[in-house]
Design a protein around this motif. Sequence first.
Motif, PDB file in Angstrom:
ATOM      1  N   TYR A   8      19.952 -15.639 -15.011  1.00 48.28           N
ATOM      2  CA  TYR A   8      18.934 -15.165 -16.014  1.00 48.28           C
ATOM      3  C   TYR A   8      17.885 -14.341 -15.228  1.00 48.28           C
ATOM      4  O   TYR A   8      17.458 -13.249 -15.758  1.00 48.28           O
ATOM      5  N   PHE A  11      19.597 -10.746 -14.350  1.00 49.66           N
ATOM      6  CA  PHE A  11      19.779  -9.845 -15.344  1.00 49.66           C
ATOM      7  C   PHE A  11      18.309  -9.386 -16.008  1.00 49.66           C
ATOM      8  O   PHE A  11      18.357  -8.341 -16.299  1.00 49.66           O
ATOM      9  N   THR A  12      17.566 -10.423 -16.054  1.00 49.06           N
ATOM     10  CA  THR A  12      15.981  -9.872 -16.499  1.00 49.06           C
ATOM     11  C   THR A  12      15.652  -8.773 -15.663  1.00 49.06           C
ATOM     12  O   THR A  12      14.891  -7.816 -16.074  1.00 49.06           O
ATOM     13  N   TYR A  15      17.440  -5.662 -16.103  1.00 48.10           N
ATOM     14  CA  TYR A  15      16.880  -4.970 -17.452  1.00 48.10           C
ATOM     15  C   TYR A  15      15.520  -4.332 -17.180  1.00 48.10           C
ATOM     16  O   TYR A  15      15.356  -3.272 -17.693  1.00 48.10           O
ATOM     17  N   ARG A  36      21.304  -7.024 -22.129  1.00 49.85           N
ATOM     18  CA  ARG A  36      20.567  -8.027 -23.273  1.00 49.85           C
ATOM     19  C   ARG A  36      21.163  -9.347 -23.425  1.00 49.85           C
ATOM     20  O   ARG A  36      20.809 -10.517 -23.509  1.00 49.85           O
ATOM     21  N   THR A  39      21.460 -11.692 -20.510  1.00 56.17           N
ATOM     22  CA  THR A  39      20.146 -12.236 -20.170  1.00 56.17           C
ATOM     23  C   THR A  39      19.987 -13.443 -21.161  1.00 56.17           C
ATOM     24  O   THR A  39      19.306 -14.359 -20.810  1.00 56.17           O
ATOM     25  N   ASN A  43      19.489 -17.371 -20.454  1.00 55.69           N
ATOM     26  CA  ASN A  43      18.188 -17.799 -20.571  1.00 55.69           C
ATOM     27  C   ASN A  43      18.350 -19.119 -21.779  1.00 55.69           C
ATOM     28  O   ASN A  43      17.762 -20.093 -21.358  1.00 55.69           O
TER      29      ASN A  43
END
Length: 221
Positions: A8, A11-12, A15, A36, A39, A43
């Motif tokens: 998480y 990928f956050t 982005y 997205r 993510t 999450n």
Amino acid sequence: LGCSRFWYLCFTWIYRFLSMIYPNFLHVQTIRQLVRSFTIFFNYSNLWVSACLCGFYCIKIANFRNSYFIYLKVKIDRMVPWLLLGSEILALAISIVIYDLTETVQNSNHTFTSQENFWEARIPMNKHFFSSIFLAGFGYAASFMVVIFAAVSLLFSLWRHKRTMQTNSMKDLSMDAHIRAMKSVLSFLVMYSINFLCLVLTIIYAMKEENTMTLVISIYL
């Protein structure tokens, strides 16, 4: 839990860095949606696995005389794999739904080119946008309620058992162990509450399109 949290965060940051450094790169429809979706998936995996673990510890450690609670204490070991599998399926379902909503909104942007058609498209686009926001908020709130209920129940059980030990003048080592356990549960509850609050603020600032505050909250998370 460690794997979902790690991916998480990865990928956050991917982005956020792309949106700040290469914003045109995210205009590619497939790339933006995939990043997205991954993510969101990790999450929700992080949130629901945390909720499942908190519920598991509550059932294993807490001591209540309720018949349903005793039944859960006996069956919880067999239920854990199914709870974790259900958490992953729920996270996957939500990420697919939000992926579909994002694709619908972007298709609307490409379809309505003139100014009049654009304003006519605002109503369905807002509908899809608020549907995704509602879905995200519901997932956050549901997992948060599970954690609150489990953590408070566990704290109450440990506190009641500590009072019993004080009355019976039991050993100090057992008393210290229960106090440390209560501190650990309380610290977890505080951190999870802060995490939940930051996620809610992320939704609020995303709706206002304040990218700077969203980035600051992401750094804090």
